[in-house]
Design a protein around this motif. Sequence first.
Motif, PDB file in Angstrom:
ATOM      1  N   ALA A 105       4.802   0.013   3.579  1.00 11.54           N
ATOM      2  CA  ALA A 105       5.393  -1.265   3.974  1.00 11.54           C
ATOM      3  C   ALA A 105       5.979  -2.017   2.776  1.00 11.54           C
ATOM      4  N   GLU A 106       5.952  -1.391   1.605  1.00  8.17           N
ATOM      5  CA  GLU A 106       6.491  -1.997   0.381  1.00  8.17           C
ATOM      6  C   GLU A 106       5.968  -3.406   0.163  1.00  8.17           C
ATOM      7  N   GLY A 107       4.674  -3.603   0.429  1.00 10.07           N
ATOM      8  CA  GLY A 107       4.103  -4.934   0.291  1.00 10.07           C
ATOM      9  C   GLY A 107       2.827  -4.934  -0.516  1.00 10.07           C
ATOM     10  N   CYS A 108       2.330  -6.122  -0.734  1.00 10.40           N
ATOM     11  CA  CYS A 108       1.070  -6.317  -1.437  1.00 10.40           C
ATOM     12  C   CYS A 108      -0.089  -6.282  -0.451  1.00 10.40           C
ATOM     13  N   ALA A 109      -1.282  -6.166  -0.992  1.00  7.46           N
ATOM     14  CA  ALA A 109      -2.499  -6.189  -0.178  1.00  7.46           C
ATOM     15  C   ALA A 109      -3.361  -7.370  -0.603  1.00  7.46           C
ATOM     16  N   LEU A 110      -4.054  -7.936   0.365  1.00  6.65           N
ATOM     17  CA  LEU A 110      -4.994  -9.010   0.105  1.00  6.65           C
ATOM     18  C   LEU A 110      -6.355  -8.525   0.592  1.00  6.65           C
ATOM     19  N   TYR A 111      -7.339  -8.523  -0.283  1.00  9.57           N
ATOM     20  CA  TYR A 111      -8.647  -7.931   0.019  1.00  9.57           C
ATOM     21  C   TYR A 111      -9.726  -8.997  -0.153  1.00  9.57           C
ATOM     22  N   ILE A 112     -10.392  -9.345   0.940  1.00  5.77           N
ATOM     23  CA  ILE A 112     -11.524 -10.268   0.894  1.00  5.77           C
ATOM     24  C   ILE A 112     -12.783  -9.436   1.084  1.00  5.77           C
ATOM     25  N   ILE A 125      -2.658  -6.130  -5.611  1.00  8.68           N
ATOM     26  CA  ILE A 125      -3.798  -6.372  -4.721  1.00  8.68           C
ATOM     27  C   ILE A 125      -4.435  -7.693  -5.133  1.00  8.68           C
ATOM     28  N   SER A 126      -4.377  -8.663  -4.245  1.00 13.62           N
ATOM     29  CA  SER A 126      -5.052  -9.943  -4.484  1.00 13.62           C
ATOM     30  C   SER A 126      -6.467  -9.799  -3.951  1.00 13.62           C
ATOM     31  N   PHE A 127      -7.439 -10.051  -4.808  1.00 10.73           N
ATOM     32  CA  PHE A 127      -8.838  -9.815  -4.459  1.00 10.73           C
ATOM     33  C   PHE A 127      -9.630 -11.114  -4.521  1.00 10.73           C
ATOM     34  N   LYS A 168     -12.541 -20.309   4.211  1.00 12.57           N
ATOM     35  CA  LYS A 168     -11.638 -20.980   3.269  1.00 12.57           C
ATOM     36  C   LYS A 168     -10.695 -19.974   2.613  1.00 12.57           C
ATOM     37  N   LEU A 169     -11.227 -18.793   2.268  1.00  8.46           N
ATOM     38  CA  LEU A 169     -10.383 -17.759   1.672  1.00  8.46           C
ATOM     39  C   LEU A 169      -9.307 -17.300   2.651  1.00  8.46           C
ATOM     40  N   LEU A 170      -9.644 -17.218   3.921  1.00 10.40           N
ATOM     41  CA  LEU A 170      -8.653 -16.828   4.925  1.00 10.40           C
ATOM     42  C   LEU A 170      -7.557 -17.894   5.055  1.00 10.40           C
ATOM     43  N   GLN A 171      -7.940 -19.154   4.940  1.00 10.87           N
ATOM     44  CA  GLN A 171      -6.936 -20.228   4.973  1.00 10.87           C
ATOM     45  C   GLN A 171      -6.021 -20.133   3.753  1.00 10.87           C
ATOM     46  N   GLU A 172      -6.603 -19.851   2.586  1.00 11.85           N
ATOM     47  CA  GLU A 172      -5.799 -19.671   1.379  1.00 11.85           C
ATOM     48  C   GLU A 172      -4.891 -18.457   1.515  1.00 11.85           C
ATOM     49  N   ALA A 173      -5.411 -17.402   2.148  1.00  9.59           N
ATOM     50  CA  ALA A 173      -4.613 -16.189   2.361  1.00  9.59           C
ATOM     51  C   ALA A 173      -3.376 -16.500   3.189  1.00  9.59           C
ATOM     52  N   ALA A 174      -3.540 -17.310   4.221  1.00 11.90           N
ATOM     53  CA  ALA A 174      -2.400 -17.688   5.052  1.00 11.90           C
ATOM     54  C   ALA A 174      -1.342 -18.399   4.223  1.00 11.90           C
ATOM     55  N   THR A 180       2.889 -16.928   2.731  1.00 17.25           N
ATOM     56  CA  THR A 180       4.189 -17.577   2.894  1.00 17.25           C
ATOM     57  C   THR A 180       5.035 -17.485   1.631  1.00 17.25           C
ATOM     58  N   THR A 181       4.391 -17.166   0.486  1.00 16.34           N
ATOM     59  CA  THR A 181       5.120 -17.132  -0.782  1.00 16.34           C
ATOM     60  C   THR A 181       5.342 -15.722  -1.317  1.00 16.34           C
ATOM     61  N   SER A 182       4.628 -14.732  -0.812  1.00 15.34           N
ATOM     62  CA  SER A 182       4.775 -13.354  -1.268  1.00 15.34           C
ATOM     63  C   SER A 182       4.776 -12.418  -0.068  1.00 15.34           C
ATOM     64  N   HIS A 183       5.237 -11.199  -0.298  1.00 14.93           N
ATOM     65  CA  HIS A 183       5.292 -10.211   0.782  1.00 14.93           C
ATOM     66  C   HIS A 183       3.977  -9.428   0.836  1.00 14.93           C
ATOM     67  N   TYR A 184       3.086  -9.874   1.687  1.00 14.25           N
ATOM     68  CA  TYR A 184       1.838  -9.151   1.924  1.00 14.25           C
ATOM     69  C   TYR A 184       1.982  -8.338   3.197  1.00 14.25           C
ATOM     70  N   SER A 185       1.695  -7.068   3.097  1.00 14.27           N
ATOM     71  CA  SER A 185       1.787  -6.211   4.272  1.00 14.27           C
ATOM     72  C   SER A 185       0.414  -5.856   4.828  1.00 14.27           C
ATOM     73  N   LEU A 186      -0.651  -6.278   4.129  1.00 15.14           N
ATOM     74  CA  LEU A 186      -1.995  -5.904   4.547  1.00 15.14           C
ATOM     75  C   LEU A 186      -2.996  -6.968   4.128  1.00 15.14           C
TER      76      LEU A 186
END
Length: 126
Positions: A34-41, A70-72, A83-89, A93-99
């Motif tokens: 998906a040519e995107g970044c990942a966010l991992y909580i 990968i934002s961890f 709170k982390l999920l709210q920050e993730a949202a 909006t500012t970067s292309h996260y695909s996961l």
Amino acid sequence: GSITEIFGEFRTGKTQICHMLCVTCQFPVSSGGAEGCALYIDTEGTFRPKRVAQMAERFGMDSNDLLDNISFARAYSSDHQMKLLQEAASMMTTSHYSLVIVDSATALFRSEYVGRAELAERQQIL
């Protein structure tokens, strides 16, 4: 977008699948990515950057660049997780996260909301 839940017995490879998805989501679209970044909580302390780097190298990817995408975050309570999920949202909006991965989505809630008396509240929050 979609939501996928991975579940199973302890030590059956669920976290390994999440690690691999952090790698493959960064593949080009032409290669199934998906040519995107990942966010991992991480709620259980199971994220292993070294393992993700090994997986990246298997595919000939630069592990440092891949890990930079990968934002961890480590969640220590259910409130912190929310709170982390709210920050993730906001971040999405500012970067292309695909996961977005939450490993494990329910672990902190299970430990903090114990017994039948709190079941309804826990389910409502989740």
